[in-house]
Design a protein around this motif. Structure first.
Motif, PDB file in Angstrom:
ATOM      1  N   LEU A  46       0.871  -1.172   0.000  1.00 32.30           N
ATOM      2  CA  LEU A  46       0.000   0.000   0.000  1.00 32.30           C
ATOM      3  C   LEU A  46       0.912   1.226   0.000  1.00 32.30           C
ATOM      4  CD1 LEU A  46      -2.822   1.197   0.049  1.00 32.30           C
ATOM      5  CD2 LEU A  46      -2.807   0.977   2.538  1.00 32.30           C
ATOM      6  N   VAL A  60      -1.852   1.227  -4.794  1.00 32.19           N
ATOM      7  CA  VAL A  60      -1.308  -0.102  -4.555  1.00 32.19           C
ATOM      8  C   VAL A  60      -0.179  -0.398  -5.538  1.00 32.19           C
ATOM      9  CG1 VAL A  60      -1.901  -2.571  -4.692  1.00 32.19           C
ATOM     10  CG2 VAL A  60      -3.507  -0.954  -3.663  1.00 32.19           C
ATOM     11  N   THR A 147      -7.097  -3.604   0.722  1.00 29.47           N
ATOM     12  CA  THR A 147      -6.724  -2.198   0.832  1.00 29.47           C
ATOM     13  C   THR A 147      -7.569  -1.504   1.887  1.00 29.47           C
ATOM     14  OG1 THR A 147      -6.046  -2.157  -1.491  1.00 29.47           O
ATOM     15  CG2 THR A 147      -6.485  -0.021  -0.444  1.00 29.47           C
TER      16      THR A 147
END
Length: 153
Positions: A46, A60, A147
């Protein structure tokens, strides 16, 4: 007469040693790469958040989803802002950093065949040959879920 559907306009996104194949309908915009605002507590894949149209979008590094180190962004790197497909509250978009300039391809049913190269890499729905070119179809729903979980700590 056989039903011959229209080709799907898609993008090949260059990442490390692979191309990701995504339908253009999920691509909101391809922008120049700028270093994301990093969250020190987030996982290595991330990269942080990128400013896009007044929003902070999580970015990402696909290549690092399996625990590897994200490659350094080169001069041709781009950020591809994707419309989130999972319908999760608070995350309408997600961004992927590419290693180069994405390119448009038209994909039809006859031009795509699955590759059986063993287990799919982390974050991949399927490995395919798209008109003779190897590509990975990312599992965007799973990547979005990871995420969102990483952003919430």
């Amino acid at each position: 007469m056989a039903d011959n559907p229209e080709p799907i306009r898609s993008l090949m996104l260059p990442v490390a040693d692979h191309n990701l194949l995504v339908p253009s309908t999920v691509v909101a915009e391809v922008i120049g790469h700028a270093p994301p605002e990093r969250d020190a507590n987030g996982p290595g894949w991330l990269l942080g958040r990128v400013a896009w149209r007044g929003q902070q979008v999580p970015c990402v590094a696909f290549e690092a989803l399996d625990g590897g180190t994200p490659p350094t962004a080169g001069a041709r790197a781009r950020t591809v802002v994707l419309k989130a497909v999972g319908g999760r509250q608070g995350m309408p978009y997600i961004a992927l950093r590419t290693g180069g300039i994405p390119r448009l391809v038209n994909v039809d049913r006859e031009g795509v065949e699955p590759l059986d190269d063993g287990p799919a890499p982390t974050g991949v729905s399927q490995a395919v040959l798209a008109h003779g070119e190897p590509a990975l179809v990312p599992d965007l729903d799973t990547i979005e879920a990871w995420t969102l979980k990483a952003m919430r700590g």
